[in-house]
Design an enzyme around this catalytic site. Structure first.
Site, PDB file in Angstrom:
ATOM      1  N   ARG A 113     -54.824   2.119   4.843  1.00  0.00           N
ATOM      2  CA  ARG A 113     -54.330   0.862   5.430  1.00  0.00           C
ATOM      3  C   ARG A 113     -53.490   1.108   6.684  1.00  0.00           C
ATOM      4  O   ARG A 113     -52.567   0.354   6.970  1.00  0.00           O
ATOM      5  CB  ARG A 113     -53.509   0.058   4.418  1.00  0.00           C
ATOM      6  CG  ARG A 113     -54.298  -0.408   3.216  1.00  0.00           C
ATOM      7  CD  ARG A 113     -55.049  -1.668   3.565  1.00  0.00           C
ATOM      8  NE  ARG A 113     -55.980  -2.033   2.507  1.00  0.00           N
ATOM      9  CZ  ARG A 113     -55.875  -3.141   1.774  1.00  0.00           C
ATOM     10  NH1 ARG A 113     -54.898  -3.954   1.962  1.00  0.00           N
ATOM     11  NH2 ARG A 113     -56.781  -3.401   0.866  1.00  0.00           N
TER      12      ARG A 113
ATOM     13  N   ARG B 187     -50.935  -4.824   8.604  1.00  0.00           N
ATOM     14  CA  ARG B 187     -49.817  -5.760   8.760  1.00  0.00           C
ATOM     15  C   ARG B 187     -48.470  -5.150   9.128  1.00  0.00           C
ATOM     16  O   ARG B 187     -47.621  -5.841   9.667  1.00  0.00           O
ATOM     17  CB  ARG B 187     -49.656  -6.568   7.469  1.00  0.00           C
ATOM     18  CG  ARG B 187     -50.718  -7.627   7.323  1.00  0.00           C
ATOM     19  CD  ARG B 187     -50.631  -8.323   6.000  1.00  0.00           C
ATOM     20  NE  ARG B 187     -51.084  -7.431   4.941  1.00  0.00           N
ATOM     21  CZ  ARG B 187     -51.317  -7.828   3.698  1.00  0.00           C
ATOM     22  NH1 ARG B 187     -51.094  -9.076   3.347  1.00  0.00           N
ATOM     23  NH2 ARG B 187     -51.739  -6.982   2.792  1.00  0.00           N
TER      24      ARG B 187
ATOM     25  N   ARG C  34     -53.456 -11.010  14.961  1.00  0.00           N
ATOM     26  CA  ARG C  34     -53.807 -11.912  13.874  1.00  0.00           C
ATOM     27  C   ARG C  34     -53.551 -13.376  14.254  1.00  0.00           C
ATOM     28  O   ARG C  34     -54.218 -14.277  13.771  1.00  0.00           O
ATOM     29  CB  ARG C  34     -52.994 -11.545  12.634  1.00  0.00           C
ATOM     30  CG  ARG C  34     -53.537 -12.128  11.358  1.00  0.00           C
ATOM     31  CD  ARG C  34     -52.899 -11.534  10.141  1.00  0.00           C
ATOM     32  NE  ARG C  34     -51.449 -11.654  10.187  1.00  0.00           N
ATOM     33  CZ  ARG C  34     -50.640 -11.398   9.160  1.00  0.00           C
ATOM     34  NH1 ARG C  34     -51.155 -10.979   8.021  1.00  0.00           N
ATOM     35  NH2 ARG C  34     -49.334 -11.522   9.282  1.00  0.00           N
TER      36      ARG C  34
ATOM     37  N   ASP D 251     -63.581  -4.524   5.169  1.00  0.00           N
ATOM     38  CA  ASP D 251     -63.117  -4.730   3.805  1.00  0.00           C
ATOM     39  C   ASP D 251     -64.221  -4.323   2.836  1.00  0.00           C
ATOM     40  O   ASP D 251     -65.402  -4.294   3.206  1.00  0.00           O
ATOM     41  CB  ASP D 251     -62.717  -6.192   3.556  1.00  0.00           C
ATOM     42  CG  ASP D 251     -61.799  -6.308   2.344  1.00  0.00           C
ATOM     43  OD1 ASP D 251     -60.573  -6.179   2.497  1.00  0.00           O
ATOM     44  OD2 ASP D 251     -62.313  -6.494   1.220  1.00  0.00           O
TER      45      ASP D 251
ATOM     46  N   TYR E  67     -64.835  -8.222  -8.374  1.00  0.00           N
ATOM     47  CA  TYR E  67     -64.676  -9.367  -7.463  1.00  0.00           C
ATOM     48  C   TYR E  67     -65.792 -10.379  -7.645  1.00  0.00           C
ATOM     49  O   TYR E  67     -65.561 -11.585  -7.694  1.00  0.00           O
ATOM     50  CB  TYR E  67     -64.619  -8.898  -6.002  1.00  0.00           C
ATOM     51  CG  TYR E  67     -63.235  -8.444  -5.604  1.00  0.00           C
ATOM     52  CD1 TYR E  67     -62.192  -9.363  -5.515  1.00  0.00           C
ATOM     53  CD2 TYR E  67     -62.965  -7.110  -5.335  1.00  0.00           C
ATOM     54  CE1 TYR E  67     -60.910  -8.955  -5.175  1.00  0.00           C
ATOM     55  CE2 TYR E  67     -61.694  -6.691  -4.995  1.00  0.00           C
ATOM     56  CZ  TYR E  67     -60.667  -7.621  -4.913  1.00  0.00           C
ATOM     57  OH  TYR E  67     -59.404  -7.214  -4.593  1.00  0.00           O
TER      58      TYR E  67
HETATM   59  O1  CP3 Z   1     -57.312   1.435   5.584  1.00  0.00           O
HETATM   60  C1  CP3 Z   1     -57.535   0.672   6.548  1.00  0.00           C
HETATM   61  O2  CP3 Z   1     -56.751   0.606   7.512  1.00  0.00           O
HETATM   62  C2  CP3 Z   1     -58.835  -0.126   6.589  1.00  0.00           C
HETATM   63  C3  CP3 Z   1     -58.645  -1.452   6.171  1.00  0.00           C
HETATM   64  C4  CP3 Z   1     -58.952  -1.948   4.771  1.00  0.00           C
HETATM   65  C5  CP3 Z   1     -58.866  -3.309   4.461  1.00  0.00           C
HETATM   66  N1  CP3 Z   1     -59.318  -3.489   3.188  1.00  0.00           N
HETATM   67  C6  CP3 Z   1     -58.427  -4.347   5.378  1.00  0.00           C
HETATM   68  C7  CP3 Z   1     -57.678  -5.484   4.784  1.00  0.00           C
HETATM   69  C8  CP3 Z   1     -59.401  -1.280   3.627  1.00  0.00           C
HETATM   70  C9  CP3 Z   1     -59.648   0.200   3.398  1.00  0.00           C
HETATM   71  C10 CP3 Z   1     -59.635  -2.277   2.637  1.00  0.00           C
HETATM   72  C11 CP3 Z   1     -60.191  -1.981   1.301  1.00  0.00           C
HETATM   73  C12 CP3 Z   1     -59.933  -2.936   0.215  1.00  0.00           C
HETATM   74  N2  CP3 Z   1     -60.005  -4.306   0.243  1.00  0.00           N
HETATM   75  C13 CP3 Z   1     -59.658  -2.557  -1.113  1.00  0.00           C
HETATM   76  C14 CP3 Z   1     -59.595  -1.147  -1.589  1.00  0.00           C
HETATM   77  C15 CP3 Z   1     -58.294  -0.519  -1.227  1.00  0.00           C
HETATM   78  C16 CP3 Z   1     -57.208  -0.786  -2.231  1.00  0.00           C
HETATM   79  O3  CP3 Z   1     -56.220  -1.388  -1.837  1.00  0.00           O
HETATM   80  O4  CP3 Z   1     -57.363  -0.319  -3.376  1.00  0.00           O
HETATM   81  C17 CP3 Z   1     -59.506  -3.721  -1.870  1.00  0.00           C
HETATM   82  C18 CP3 Z   1     -59.165  -3.799  -3.335  1.00  0.00           C
HETATM   83  C19 CP3 Z   1     -59.738  -4.817  -1.001  1.00  0.00           C
HETATM   84  C20 CP3 Z   1     -59.735  -6.253  -1.333  1.00  0.00           C
HETATM   85  C21 CP3 Z   1     -58.658  -6.922  -0.552  1.00  0.00           C
HETATM   86  N3  CP3 Z   1     -58.814  -7.364   0.758  1.00  0.00           N
HETATM   87  C22 CP3 Z   1     -57.302  -7.133  -0.908  1.00  0.00           C
HETATM   88  C23 CP3 Z   1     -56.700  -6.792  -2.253  1.00  0.00           C
HETATM   89  C24 CP3 Z   1     -56.666  -7.704   0.201  1.00  0.00           C
HETATM   90  C25 CP3 Z   1     -55.187  -7.963   0.365  1.00  0.00           C
HETATM   91  C26 CP3 Z   1     -54.702  -9.321   0.021  1.00  0.00           C
HETATM   92  C27 CP3 Z   1     -53.312  -9.447   0.633  1.00  0.00           C
HETATM   93  O5  CP3 Z   1     -53.204 -10.158   1.613  1.00  0.00           O
HETATM   94  O6  CP3 Z   1     -52.408  -8.759   0.163  1.00  0.00           O
HETATM   95  C28 CP3 Z   1     -57.621  -7.861   1.219  1.00  0.00           C
HETATM   96  C29 CP3 Z   1     -57.416  -8.373   2.578  1.00  0.00           C
HETATM   97  C30 CP3 Z   1     -57.218  -7.286   3.563  1.00  0.00           C
HETATM   98  N4  CP3 Z   1     -58.146  -6.335   3.800  1.00  0.00           N
HETATM   99  C31 CP3 Z   1     -56.093  -7.065   4.389  1.00  0.00           C
HETATM  100  C32 CP3 Z   1     -56.382  -5.948   5.181  1.00  0.00           C
HETATM  101  C33 CP3 Z   1     -55.536  -5.341   6.256  1.00  0.00           C
HETATM  102  C34 CP3 Z   1     -54.821  -7.902   4.394  1.00  0.00           C
HETATM  103  C35 CP3 Z   1     -55.025  -9.190   5.122  1.00  0.00           C
HETATM  104  C36 CP3 Z   1     -54.629  -9.108   6.571  1.00  0.00           C
HETATM  105  O7  CP3 Z   1     -54.107  -8.119   7.073  1.00  0.00           O
HETATM  106  O8  CP3 Z   1     -54.858 -10.084   7.272  1.00  0.00           O
END
Ligand code: CP3
Length: 353
Positions: A28, A32, A41, A78, A155
């Site tokens: 990540r 954010r 964003r 994602d 999911y």
């Molecule tokens: O590592 C990186 O920088 C790449 C970005 C990345 C995102 N999602 C972007 C994202 C990666 C590797 C993921 C994988 C992902 N997505 C996982 C596996 C990683 C883990 O945490 O175990 C999972 C379970 C998801 C599903 C998902 N998508 C979740 C749980 C969320 C977060 C919800 C929240 O807001 O807390 C997302 C949205 C998401 N995907 C965000 C990011 C940066 C956050 C929303 C945003 O920044 O606008």
């Protein structure tokens, strides 16, 4: 100069070469906690736009690259991104994560799923990965990533994130035949998607089985491990030289099982001592991790001590330095900068030069 001098650090370590210091990146690392990301964003409020408009996704992936020069640059995307290609429509809601419009609950819905056609369904992935390779050259390694069958099924079936996984566990324990069909279809689609990412430029690919740590070991052996193996085997058949990484959240009880998934590198979270993880995983498995993301709230001295501790315990071979899970959104950017600076000054024994 040999070939390896032009091969980036992380790729060499993931292949098992001895390198002069452990390569470092952060899960990540785009996102954010960075002001540049929060600013962007506002201009692109939809996550799908940020991750599927190539110029925007490229910019987001490169924000941490420009700020910290990590040894790995990960695709901004994602795990649910490929699902619409199979016919599973979704969105990614602010602060909530993925939302599936019509959760998969019946055999008929599973029968209607389409095979993934990545060229047609995910053309933006090619543009993004090619641009990242072009931009970082041999200075860093470009990482792709996918979700694992169990986690994507969670999911698809639950319809959103869950604390208890009641709906998918209900299916798993009362109608396993149906769930196995979904897992098999997802596994084949994920393998196709992984190969596509590699063909488009990903040099290492990480598979996130984030929710497999919610399974008891015997259920992990039934619903998670065989499908991880199915994906990794299919990809290794055509792309044997691309290192593959596996992550499971809360993996302490299943580490030995992760070692037989077919992954080259196993991610270790902070609930396990790195020296103990090494002993449990055996000599052939490389490791990634395992600092608590919360460590980055500590003082610089504290952060440094924890980095040294992990690197010493991991030993001087087959270790990619990383947090045990994603960097937290509240993390001060200057501590992230300090983490990378400190890591890049280490030698393989974990002693600051
Ligand atoms: O590592 C990186 O920088 C790449 C970005 C990345 C995102 N999602 C972007 C994202 C990666 C590797 C993921 C994988 C992902 N997505 C996982 C596996 C990683 C883990 O945490 O175990 C999972 C379970 C998801 C599903 C998902 N998508 C979740 C749980 C969320 C977060 C919800 C929240 O807001 O807390 C997302 C949205 C998401 N995907 C965000 C990011 C940066 C956050 C929303 C945003 O920044 O606008």
């Amino acid at each position: 100069m040999g070939v390896s001098s032009t091969t980036p650090h992380l790729l060499r370590a993931a292949r098992g070469e001895v390198v002069d210091r452990p390569p470092v990146w952060m899960m990540r690392q785009a996102g954010r906690y960075m002001k540049a990301y929060r600013d962007l964003r506002e201009k692109y409020p939809s996550f799908r736009d940020r991750s599927e408009i190539p110029e925007v996704a490229i910019e987001v992936s490169l924000q941490p690259w420009r700020a910290f020069q990590p040894d790995g640059v990960i695709l901004f995307s994602d795990i649910v991104t490929p699902l619409p290609g199979l016919g599973i429509e979704m969105d990614i809601a602010e602060g909530k994560g993925p939302v599936i419009f019509s959760p998969i609950r019946t055999q008929e819905q599973i029968d209607r799923l389409r095979p993934l056609e990545p060229e047609a369904d995910l053309p933006f992935i090619k543009t993004i990965l090619q641009a990242l390779r072009q931009e970082v050259g041999n200075k860093s390694t470009v990482l792709g990533f996918v979700g694992a069958p169990w986690t994507l099924a969670a999911y698809a079936v639950e319809g959103k994130g869950s604390k208890t996984y009641s709906v998918i566990k209900n299916m798993a324990f009362s109608d396993p035949t149906t769930l196995h069909q979904l897992l098999a279809k997802l596994a084949d689609a994920i393998a196709v998607y992984m190969r596509y990412q590699i063909d488009c430029g990903a040099q290492v690919v990480q598979m996130f089985d984030s929710w497999a740590g919610q399974l008891s070991p015997q259920d992990y052996d039934t619903f998670a491990l065989p499908y991880q193996q199915r994906v990794f085997q299919q990809v290794k058949q055509t792309h044997p030289d691309t290192p593959l990484i596996l992550l499971v959240s809360g993996s302490a009880g299943v580490l030995e099982r992760m070692a037989i998934s077919g992954a080259d590198v196993v991610t270790v979270d902070w609930a396990v001592d790195m020296a103990e993880a090494r002993a449990r995983l055996g000599k052939h498995v490389k490791v990634q991790g395992n600092l608590d993301p919360g460590v980055l709230f500590g003082s610089k001295q504290f952060i440094r001590d924890r980095i040294l501790d992990t690197v010493r315990k991991a030993g001087n071979w087959g270790h990619i330095l990383n947090l045990g899970h994603g960097v937290l959104p509240e993390t001060p950017e200057e501590n992230v900068a300090f983490f990378f600076e400190t890591a890049k000054q280490l030698d393989a024994a974990g002693v600051g030069r």
